[in-house]
Write a protein that holds these residues in place. Structure first.
Motif, mmCIF file in Angstrom:
data_model
loop_
_atom_site.group_PDB
_atom_site.id
_atom_site.type_symbol
_atom_site.label_atom_id
_atom_site.label_comp_id
_atom_site.label_asym_id
_atom_site.label_seq_id
_atom_site.Cartn_x
_atom_site.Cartn_y
_atom_site.Cartn_z
ATOM 1 N N MET A 1 17.079 34.244 -75.587
ATOM 2 C CA MET A 1 15.638 34.368 -75.829
ATOM 3 C C MET A 1 14.947 33.053 -75.485
ATOM 4 N N GLN A 2 13.803 33.192 -74.823
ATOM 5 C CA GLN A 2 13.005 32.023 -74.479
ATOM 6 C C GLN A 2 11.585 32.189 -75.023
ATOM 7 N N ILE A 3 10.978 31.066 -75.435
ATOM 8 C CA ILE A 3 9.614 31.062 -75.952
ATOM 9 C C ILE A 3 8.797 30.037 -75.177
ATOM 10 N N TYR A 4 7.611 30.457 -74.730
ATOM 11 C CA TYR A 4 6.673 29.558 -74.070
ATOM 12 C C TYR A 4 5.294 29.806 -74.665
ATOM 13 N N TYR A 5 4.520 28.746 -74.850
ATOM 14 C CA TYR A 5 3.160 28.954 -75.334
ATOM 15 C C TYR A 5 2.219 27.881 -74.811
ATOM 16 N N LYS A 6 0.951 28.240 -74.749
ATOM 17 C CA LYS A 6 -0.071 27.345 -74.240
ATOM 18 C C LYS A 6 -1.405 27.677 -74.899
ATOM 19 N N THR A 7 -2.129 26.655 -75.307
ATOM 20 C CA THR A 7 -3.496 26.850 -75.802
ATOM 21 C C THR A 7 -4.424 25.930 -75.032
ATOM 22 N N ASP A 8 -5.630 26.439 -74.732
ATOM 23 C CA ASP A 8 -6.564 25.714 -73.867
ATOM 24 C C ASP A 8 -7.978 25.928 -74.374
ATOM 25 N N VAL A 9 -8.795 24.901 -74.309
ATOM 26 C CA VAL A 9 -10.172 24.983 -74.794
ATOM 27 C C VAL A 9 -11.027 25.919 -73.947
ATOM 28 N N GLY A 10 -10.602 26.210 -72.702
ATOM 29 C CA GLY A 10 -11.418 27.018 -71.815
ATOM 30 C C GLY A 10 -12.474 26.175 -71.119
ATOM 31 N N LEU A 11 -13.444 26.836 -70.517
ATOM 32 C CA LEU A 11 -14.431 26.134 -69.704
ATOM 33 C C LEU A 11 -15.804 26.014 -70.345
ATOM 34 N N MET A 12 -16.037 26.725 -71.449
ATOM 35 C CA MET A 12 -17.389 26.791 -72.010
ATOM 36 C C MET A 12 -17.502 26.188 -73.412
ATOM 37 N N ARG A 13 -16.394 26.011 -74.112
ATOM 38 C CA ARG A 13 -16.423 25.529 -75.490
ATOM 39 C C ARG A 13 -16.149 24.024 -75.548
ATOM 40 N N ARG A 14 -16.700 23.385 -76.580
ATOM 41 C CA ARG A 14 -16.490 21.949 -76.756
ATOM 42 C C ARG A 14 -15.173 21.645 -77.470
ATOM 43 N N ASN A 15 -14.753 22.529 -78.339
ATOM 44 C CA ASN A 15 -13.493 22.293 -79.047
ATOM 45 C C ASN A 15 -12.670 23.572 -79.085
ATOM 46 N N ASN A 16 -11.400 23.399 -79.396
ATOM 47 C CA ASN A 16 -10.468 24.523 -79.404
ATOM 48 C C ASN A 16 -10.228 24.974 -80.841
ATOM 49 N N GLN A 17 -10.683 26.173 -81.165
ATOM 50 C CA GLN A 17 -10.498 26.715 -82.510
ATOM 51 C C GLN A 17 -9.281 27.637 -82.598
ATOM 52 N N ASP A 18 -8.542 27.777 -81.497
ATOM 53 C CA ASP A 18 -7.266 28.499 -81.516
ATOM 54 C C ASP A 18 -6.158 27.559 -81.978
ATOM 55 N N TYR A 19 -5.069 28.158 -82.482
ATOM 56 C CA TYR A 19 -3.900 27.370 -82.866
ATOM 57 C C TYR A 19 -2.673 28.262 -82.741
ATOM 58 N N CYS A 20 -1.557 27.652 -82.371
ATOM 59 C CA CYS A 20 -0.322 28.416 -82.183
ATOM 60 C C CYS A 20 0.869 27.572 -82.603
ATOM 61 N N LEU A 21 1.806 28.184 -83.315
ATOM 62 C CA LEU A 21 3.086 27.558 -83.629
ATOM 63 C C LEU A 21 4.200 28.570 -83.353
ATOM 64 N N CYS A 22 5.309 28.093 -82.810
ATOM 65 C CA CYS A 22 6.459 28.954 -82.526
ATOM 66 C C CYS A 22 7.739 28.200 -82.880
ATOM 67 N N GLU A 23 8.773 28.961 -83.224
ATOM 68 C CA GLU A 23 10.066 28.338 -83.491
ATOM 69 C C GLU A 23 11.190 29.309 -83.160
ATOM 70 N N LYS A 24 12.133 28.844 -82.383
ATOM 71 C CA LYS A 24 13.341 29.597 -82.080
ATOM 72 C C LYS A 24 14.454 29.067 -82.967
ATOM 73 N N LEU A 25 14.956 29.894 -83.862
ATOM 74 C CA LEU A 25 15.991 29.487 -84.805
ATOM 75 C C LEU A 25 17.392 29.756 -84.274
#
Length: 244
Positions: A1-25
């Motif tokens: 199993m593989q996990i990849y993630y990415k969060t980005d502010v985008g092009l129109m917002r001043r700050n990023n209100q998204d959040y992501c956490l992942c863990e492969k045990l």
């Protein structure tokens, strides 16, 4: 199993209100949480990050291999409801955070099965070699209109009220969540995302976008790039779990 993630502010917002956490045990046990915050200049940032961190704290203590479905459901609900209490209490104690909240998608992979806790309009999809399946159903005003037969799913994508959600973590002292399950078979891809991605695609278009990205390790970044090419009007977060 593989996990990849990415969060980005985008092009129109001043700050990023998204959040992501992942863990492969292990090769058969992993989890991922995706949150899309809302409320005030800083409230959305706080709600999404604190929710993910509280979920992580509880799962790190209690998530174990070979748990029964009932035990997993209880643990996942415990983690999300604890996050709800934490975010709600913070909003009550600080006027600058009043009214903040966040969507929440919590996915646990255990063995050959996917378990999901869901509230809001962020989404979880299962993608096989042949089709895409949207695991979650949006908790939103336009989804209610779709279910009442007043608008079509396609009309919902462009409805002026598409951003009005009917459930969110941290807004009220109690939170109702959906618990969902699906297979996680060899070759499957689990895609979790905020509406900064899903707003640009029908399910079929999203499947084609995933197929167009040949390298699996580039899927998260590649989908973020496509959303930005489509306008990037919101924060964009993508988490990918792949059963190799």
């Amino acid at each position: 199993m593989q996990i990849y993630y990415k969060t980005d502010v985008g092009l129109m917002r001043r700050n990023n209100q998204d959040y992501c956490l992942c863990e492969k045990l292990s090769e058969t046990l992993a989890w991922a949480a995706v949150c899309d915050g809302m409320g005030g200049a800083n409230g959305g940032n706080v709600a999404s990050s604190e929710a993910c961190k509280e979920i992580s704290r509880i799962l790190s203590e209690d998530l174990k291999p070979d748990m029964s479905e009932q035990d997993l459901e209880e643990l996942m609900e415990k983690a999300v409801l604890s996050a709800n209490t934490k975010v709600y209490d913070m909003s009550c104690l600080d006027d600058n955070l009043s009214g903040m909240g966040t969507t929440v998608e919590l996915a646990v992979i255990s063995g050959s099965k996917l378990y999901v806790i869901h509230a809001g309009d962020s989404r979880v999809y299962r993608i096989t070699s042949e089709y895409i399946e949207q695991i979650t159903t949006d908790h939103s005003l336009v989804q209610q209109l779709v279910e009442l037969g007043q608008i079509t799913q396609e009309e919902a994508r462009f409805h002026p009220s598409k951003n009005y959600i009917t459930r969110a973590l941290g807004v009220e002292p109690e939170l109702e969540v959906d618990f969902l399950t699906a297979p996680f078979e060899s070759g499957d891809i689990i895609l979790m995302c905020t509406d900064g991605l899903s707003n640009y695609f029908s399910n079929e278009e999203l499947l084609e976008a995933v197929k167009a990205i040949k390298e699996k390790e580039e899927l998260a970044q590649g989908l973020v790039n496509i959303a930005k090419e489509c306008g990037g009007s919101d924060n964009i977060t993508v988490a990918i779990l792949i059963n190799e």
